[in-house]
Design a protein around this motif. Structure first.
Motif, PDB file in Angstrom:
ATOM      1  N   HIS A 322       0.863  -1.177   0.000  1.00 53.11           N
ATOM      2  CA  HIS A 322       0.000   0.000   0.000  1.00 53.11           C
ATOM      3  C   HIS A 322       0.901   1.229   0.000  1.00 53.11           C
ATOM      4  O   HIS A 322       1.621   1.475   0.970  1.00 53.11           O
ATOM      5  N   ASP A 323       0.869   1.955  -1.088  1.00 52.75           N
ATOM      6  CA  ASP A 323       1.730   3.134  -1.287  1.00 52.75           C
ATOM      7  C   ASP A 323       0.936   4.376  -0.872  1.00 52.75           C
ATOM      8  O   ASP A 323       0.448   5.121  -1.712  1.00 52.75           O
ATOM      9  N   ILE A 324       0.820   4.573   0.424  1.00 54.92           N
ATOM     10  CA  ILE A 324      -0.062   5.589   0.990  1.00 54.92           C
ATOM     11  C   ILE A 324       0.624   6.956   1.020  1.00 54.92           C
ATOM     12  O   ILE A 324       1.804   7.072   1.356  1.00 54.92           O
ATOM     13  N   SER A 325      -0.139   7.993   0.706  1.00 52.45           N
ATOM     14  CA  SER A 325       0.336   9.362   0.886  1.00 52.45           C
ATOM     15  C   SER A 325      -0.700  10.136   1.687  1.00 52.45           C
ATOM     16  O   SER A 325      -1.887  10.107   1.366  1.00 52.45           O
ATOM     17  N   VAL A 326      -0.259  10.784   2.756  1.00 59.94           N
ATOM     18  CA  VAL A 326      -1.143  11.627   3.566  1.00 59.94           C
ATOM     19  C   VAL A 326      -0.412  12.928   3.880  1.00 59.94           C
ATOM     20  O   VAL A 326       0.820  12.994   3.823  1.00 59.94           O
ATOM     21  N   PRO A 327      -1.154  13.993   4.222  1.00 60.96           N
ATOM     22  CA  PRO A 327      -0.482  15.217   4.652  1.00 60.96           C
ATOM     23  C   PRO A 327       0.423  14.935   5.848  1.00 60.96           C
ATOM     24  O   PRO A 327       0.120  14.072   6.676  1.00 60.96           O
ATOM     25  N   LEU A 328       1.528  15.650   5.923  1.00 65.02           N
ATOM     26  CA  LEU A 328       2.475  15.420   7.011  1.00 65.02           C
ATOM     27  C   LEU A 328       1.804  15.479   8.381  1.00 65.02           C
ATOM     28  O   LEU A 328       2.121  14.692   9.275  1.00 65.02           O
ATOM     29  N   SER A 329       0.870  16.398   8.532  1.00 69.52           N
ATOM     30  CA  SER A 329       0.207  16.569   9.822  1.00 69.52           C
ATOM     31  C   SER A 329      -0.684  15.394  10.195  1.00 69.52           C
ATOM     32  O   SER A 329      -1.113  15.280  11.339  1.00 69.52           O
ATOM     33  N   SER A 330      -0.949  14.489   9.229  1.00 67.63           N
ATOM     34  CA  SER A 330      -1.872  13.378   9.469  1.00 67.63           C
ATOM     35  C   SER A 330      -1.181  12.026   9.541  1.00 67.63           C
ATOM     36  O   SER A 330      -1.858  10.995   9.621  1.00 67.63           O
ATOM     37  N   ILE A 331       0.140  11.993   9.510  1.00 74.12           N
ATOM     38  CA  ILE A 331       0.852  10.717   9.494  1.00 74.12           C
ATOM     39  C   ILE A 331       0.519   9.884  10.731  1.00 74.12           C
ATOM     40  O   ILE A 331       0.152   8.705  10.633  1.00 74.12           O
ATOM     41  N   GLN A 332       0.655  10.471  11.917  1.00 76.56           N
ATOM     42  CA  GLN A 332       0.412   9.700  13.133  1.00 76.56           C
ATOM     43  C   GLN A 332      -1.050   9.276  13.234  1.00 76.56           C
ATOM     44  O   GLN A 332      -1.350   8.154  13.664  1.00 76.56           O
ATOM     45  N   ARG A 333      -1.951  10.141  12.808  1.00 72.01           N
ATOM     46  CA  ARG A 333      -3.370   9.797  12.839  1.00 72.01           C
ATOM     47  C   ARG A 333      -3.644   8.617  11.921  1.00 72.01           C
ATOM     48  O   ARG A 333      -4.402   7.704  12.286  1.00 72.01           O
ATOM     49  N   PHE A 334      -3.041   8.606  10.743  1.00 73.19           N
ATOM     50  CA  PHE A 334      -3.232   7.476   9.840  1.00 73.19           C
ATOM     51  C   PHE A 334      -2.681   6.200  10.455  1.00 73.19           C
ATOM     52  O   PHE A 334      -3.338   5.145  10.410  1.00 73.19           O
ATOM     53  N   LEU A 335      -1.483   6.251  11.020  1.00 73.91           N
ATOM     54  CA  LEU A 335      -0.888   5.056  11.619  1.00 73.91           C
ATOM     55  C   LEU A 335      -1.776   4.486  12.714  1.00 73.91           C
ATOM     56  O   LEU A 335      -1.963   3.265  12.812  1.00 73.91           O
ATOM     57  N   ASP A 336      -2.347   5.355  13.538  1.00 74.51           N
ATOM     58  CA  ASP A 336      -3.213   4.898  14.634  1.00 74.51           C
ATOM     59  C   ASP A 336      -4.499   4.271  14.095  1.00 74.51           C
ATOM     60  O   ASP A 336      -4.899   3.181  14.524  1.00 74.51           O
ATOM     61  N   LEU A 337      -5.142   4.944  13.153  1.00 72.79           N
ATOM     62  CA  LEU A 337      -6.405   4.441  12.619  1.00 72.79           C
ATOM     63  C   LEU A 337      -6.193   3.157  11.810  1.00 72.79           C
ATOM     64  O   LEU A 337      -6.983   2.207  11.913  1.00 72.79           O
ATOM     65  N   ALA A 338      -5.133   3.123  11.017  1.00 75.17           N
ATOM     66  CA  ALA A 338      -4.873   1.950  10.190  1.00 75.17           C
ATOM     67  C   ALA A 338      -4.553   0.732  11.050  1.00 75.17           C
ATOM     68  O   ALA A 338      -5.010  -0.384  10.745  1.00 75.17           O
ATOM     69  N   ALA A 339      -3.799   0.924  12.123  1.00 72.14           N
ATOM     70  CA  ALA A 339      -3.481  -0.199  13.012  1.00 72.14           C
ATOM     71  C   ALA A 339      -4.749  -0.788  13.618  1.00 72.14           C
ATOM     72  O   ALA A 339      -4.894  -2.013  13.734  1.00 72.14           O
ATOM     73  N   SER A 340      -5.679   0.075  13.980  1.00 71.42           N
ATOM     74  CA  SER A 340      -6.956  -0.382  14.523  1.00 71.42           C
ATOM     75  C   SER A 340      -7.752  -1.154  13.476  1.00 71.42           C
ATOM     76  O   SER A 340      -8.370  -2.193  13.774  1.00 71.42           O
ATOM     77  N   GLN A 341      -7.739  -0.679  12.236  1.00 71.44           N
ATOM     78  CA  GLN A 341      -8.452  -1.365  11.162  1.00 71.44           C
ATOM     79  C   GLN A 341      -7.870  -2.751  10.902  1.00 71.44           C
ATOM     80  O   GLN A 341      -8.617  -3.717  10.681  1.00 71.44           O
ATOM     81  N   VAL A 342      -6.554  -2.873  10.922  1.00 71.37           N
ATOM     82  CA  VAL A 342      -5.912  -4.164  10.689  1.00 71.37           C
ATOM     83  C   VAL A 342      -6.272  -5.141  11.806  1.00 71.37           C
ATOM     84  O   VAL A 342      -6.589  -6.313  11.554  1.00 71.37           O
ATOM     85  N   ARG A 343      -6.232  -4.678  13.052  1.00 68.27           N
ATOM     86  CA  ARG A 343      -6.578  -5.557  14.175  1.00 68.27           C
ATOM     87  C   ARG A 343      -8.016  -6.049  14.062  1.00 68.27           C
ATOM     88  O   ARG A 343      -8.323  -7.217  14.331  1.00 68.27           O
ATOM     89  N   SER A 344      -8.917  -5.162  13.669  1.00 70.58           N
ATOM     90  CA  SER A 344     -10.317  -5.538  13.534  1.00 70.58           C
ATOM     91  C   SER A 344     -10.528  -6.515  12.379  1.00 70.58           C
ATOM     92  O   SER A 344     -11.381  -7.406  12.460  1.00 70.58           O
ATOM     93  N   TYR A 345      -9.764  -6.347  11.313  1.00 65.35           N
ATOM     94  CA  TYR A 345      -9.905  -7.217  10.142  1.00 65.35           C
ATOM     95  C   TYR A 345      -9.376  -8.616  10.436  1.00 65.35           C
ATOM     96  O   TYR A 345     -10.023  -9.623  10.153  1.00 65.35           O
ATOM     97  N   ASP A 346      -8.169  -8.679  10.998  1.00 65.90           N
ATOM     98  CA  ASP A 346      -7.550  -9.963  11.328  1.00 65.90           C
ATOM     99  C   ASP A 346      -6.366  -9.682  12.252  1.00 65.90           C
ATOM    100  O   ASP A 346      -5.324  -9.209  11.807  1.00 65.90           O
TER     101      ASP A 346
END
Length: 454
Positions: A322-346
């Motif tokens: 996944h070649d993700i691009s987000v605004p610099l100010s949103s990097i940590q927010r993406f990492l937190d939300l994505a980690a939660s999504q992965v845990r919920s998925y599997d």
């Protein structure tokens, strides 16, 4: 011809009438004119290192591959203008070396630089390790030579920094992945060759704010930062397994950043500057510990570890990328939300997360479990979890492709996440440049068709 008809990740194999290898721009123009006359599709190919199938023909058998590997000349290095003129088939590493021999730097640097070619770099608007300071390929592009879909040659190989004489045609080809024409030559901007570097391995504290750390490092270094590479502990472990003699560095509880300053001036004390900047970050509680390379061999070892991550993933059975691009100010927010999504998925899925955090680009890769069919696993993840991750990136103002392009594999994602007006404009541009639809048909966008009046 299997080398040319299978994509770099071996996810798709197409079919072709022939692989043609022109040696000159005139031969490319001849090929295009003949293909246009016969109504045959043309797939331009450089080093065939695309992650998105952008240089792979479809299965129709009605497309030819035009490989530019024989067009590999370094046409001119101009130290005064700080530019280099090359054939589009020149290998990136060779262009870097030609610039260095003249005491200059081609800032474009990426893992595939030993095999990728300049035309492909332009076609995908390649990024790489130094974007934070020097920008993407389009930022380095001064002039271009290209063959249009009717065989017309666009010859604009000028070295000008300023040229406000109408449409900037060369930028149409940056990121176009061969869908508008075939790039045959380019003039690239060079920079002073760094003679000093300071490289630091930063062990991040848990929850360390990457964006704030980056802002601090850029500000207090007078923007001498060239690279700011983020790596998780799992990515580092994979790289270590792939190396014969890995360095003994480890990750912090929040991962690692490999940061590097570079300067061509002998008057700037980079090590002292790095130490002072890192002291501020440690005092803020963002860094648990830091290691400053004391020799070129130590610096090289750190970079070899960073660059071994893709090989480490491959040895373990590969990954869904996944070649993700987000605004610099949103990097940590993406990492937190994505980690939660992965845990919920599997919750059993493992991740390898790394990338050019200095420009908001994260390679958020899901590791393929051992003894699982890679192709089937990839299909399952891409039809489910991947879309959740892309939804999150889009909600944060980001996108599904930072530097890998769209190609054939991600065309549906452009349809899903792209702005309707922007996609319509892209189709009109495609129609204007390639009215017969023969240039890399099937890549990036569907042809534009005027809707019938109701």
């Amino acid at each position: 011809m299997a080398t040319y008809t299978t994509d770099q990740r071996q996810l798709f194999t197409g079919s072709t009438i022939a692989v043609l290898k022109p040696a000159t721009t005139e031969q490319v123009a001849d090929i295009v004119r003949l293909a246009a006359h016969r109504g045959i599709g043309i797939v331009p190919q450089g080093g065939n290192t695309s992650y998105c199938g952008g240089a792979t023909p479809d299965t129709s058998g009605r497309q030819i591959i035009v490989s530019l590997e024989r067009m590999d000349r370094i046409r001119e290095v101009d130290p005064v203008s700080m530019s280099i003129s090359v054939d589009a088939g020149a290998i990136l590493k060779n262009v870097q070396n030609a610039a260095a021999n003249a005491g200059l730097l081609l800032p474009l640097s990426l893992g595939a630089e030993g095999s990728c070619r300049i035309g492909g770099n332009i076609g995908t608007n390649a990024g790489g390790l130094s974007v934070v300071r020097y920008g993407m390929t389009r930022d380095l592009l001064l002039g271009i030579e290209a063959v249009l879909s009717d065989g017309t040659v666009v010859s604009d190989m000028r070295k000008l920094r300023k040229n406000n004489t109408g449409y900037d045609i060369k930028q149409c080809f940056a990121g176009s992945e061969g869908t508008l024409g075939i790039v045959t030559g380019a003039v690239l901007r060079l920079a002073p060759l760094p003679t000093r570097r300071a490289s630091a391995w930063l062990k991040l504290a848990s929850g360390a704010p990457l964006a704030e750390l980056l802002a601090l490092v850029r500000r207090e270094s007078a923007d001498l930062l060239t690279t700011f590479e983020f790596m998780t502990a799992r990515s580092i472990a994979l790289a270590t397994e792939a190396m014969t003699n890995p360095p003994s560095v480890r990750a912090g509880s929040g991962g690692t950043v490999l940061a590097e300053f570079a300067s061509s001036s002998r008057h700037v004390g980079l090590d002292e500057l790095m130490e002072a900047v890192l002291a501020e970050a440690i005092e803020a509680g963002w860094i648990e510990d830091a290691f400053l390379a004391q020799s070129e061999s130590q610096r090289t070892a750190m970079w070899q570890l960073r660059e071994a991550i893709p090989e480490g993933e491959k040895r373990r059975n590969g990954s869904v990328k996944h070649d993700i691009s987000v605004p610099l100010s949103s990097i940590q927010r993406f990492l937190d939300l994505a980690a939660s999504q992965v845990r919920s998925y599997d919750a059993d899925l493992e991740l390898s997360v790394y990338g050019h955090a200095g420009d908001g680009n994260l390679h958020y890769n899901v590791l393929v479990p051992p003894d699982v069919d890679r192709t089937e696993f990839t299909k399952r993840i891409e039809s489910g979890l991947s879309l959740q991750l892309y939804d999150t990136a889009a909600a944060l103002g980001g996108t599904f492709s930072a530097e890998h392009g769209v190609g054939r594999f991600k065309k549906h994602l452009l349809e899903r996440y792209g702005d309707v007006g922007r996609i319509a404009a892209m189709r009109r541009i495609k129609k204007a440049f390639d009215p017969a639809g023969i240039m890399n048909p099937g890549a990036i966008v569907r042809p534009w068709r005027k809707e019938p009046a109701s």
